[in-house]
Motif scaffolding. Structure first.
Motif, PDB file in Angstrom:
ATOM      1  N   GLU A  89      -8.152  -4.901   6.950  1.00 61.66           N
ATOM      2  CA  GLU A  89      -6.683  -5.363   7.659  1.00 61.66           C
ATOM      3  C   GLU A  89      -6.566  -6.763   7.303  1.00 61.66           C
ATOM      4  N   VAL A  92      -5.258  -7.670   4.234  1.00 62.25           N
ATOM      5  CA  VAL A  92      -4.114  -7.337   3.925  1.00 62.25           C
ATOM      6  C   VAL A  92      -2.907  -7.963   4.718  1.00 62.25           C
ATOM      7  N   ASN A 212      -2.694  -0.382   1.828  1.00 57.54           N
ATOM      8  CA  ASN A 212      -3.332  -0.390   3.119  1.00 57.54           C
ATOM      9  C   ASN A 212      -3.259   1.245   3.718  1.00 57.54           C
TER      10      ASN A 212
END
Length: 224
Positions: A89, A92, A212
């Protein structure tokens, strides 16, 4: 004498050499999660005493690669899927930030460098070189992030590189029979590159978000 002294000063310490050697074995998944490490065996294989080995192990414990269990010894630490998800994450978030900044400021991307990493990743996928596959994928992200000139972001990326690669390589090695060869990161990066080549930042951003979502859905299998 002065040149000799300078050369000696530049020579890596035994502790650093031990740290680099053990860390490299862990990241390459030559040492798998749960393995018990022997100071004597490591010292013998590296041709040094146990003192620098202990120092290296202490540092690797601090970095989260190893853990000591009282009465049992030092083990290679498992990187949990929760920790891996948090690392992913972060990747991302970095990419989305750079794409948003690029849209606002008109930043240019190093397309030849991105293409080189994409080609390296494609070659790694074809030859089933998982280490090169994940390294090139992270290098692709790093090249993208470098476009905004934020050194702190690049340093942050560097701090997770080893654990990220270790998690993927060790997981694949321990589940080799049940896992197909990796493809999704390569596909996402190819899509990002194609969008950047056309100047379509919105499409590049969507490619990051779609990957994602795919990874998030995969994590649901592990209930995290």
């Amino acid at each position: 004498m002065e040149l000799t002294a300078r050369g000696a000063a530049q020579k890596p310490s035994l502790e650093k050499m031990a740290y680099q050697a053990i860390r490299a074995k862990i990241v390459a998944a030559e040492l798998l999660p749960g393995m018990l490490l022997s100071e004597n065996e490591l010292a013998a294989s590296l041709g040094m005493s146990r003192t620098p080995i202990r120092a290296a192990i202490s540092l690797l414990e601090t970095e989260g690669f190893l853990e000591s269990v009282r009465g049992r010894g030092v083990f290679v630490k498992e990187i949990s899927f929760r920790e891996f998800r948090e690392m992913f994450e972060m990747l991302v978030s970095l990419q989305l930030f750079v794409l948003d900044v690029a849209a606002a400021r008109g930043l240019a991307f190093d397309l030849p460098a991105l293409r080189a990493q994409l080609e390296r990743q494609a070659a790694a996928a074809e030859s089933r070189d998982n280490a090169a596959y994940y390294e090139s994928s992270l290098a692709f992200v790093g090249t993208l992030v470098a476009s905004c000139g934020n050194q702190s972001m690049l340093q942050l990326l560097e701090t997770i590189r080893g654990k990220y690669v270790f998690k993927m390589l060790s997981f694949r090695k321990m589940n080799a029979r049940s896992l197909p060869k990796p493809t999704h990161a390569r596909g996402a990066n190819a899509r990002i590159y194609a969008a950047l080549e056309k100047g379509d930042l919105a499409e590049a951003r969507q490619a990051v978000l779609d990957l994602n979502q795919f990874v998030y859905d995969q994590f649901s299998v592990f209930d995290i």
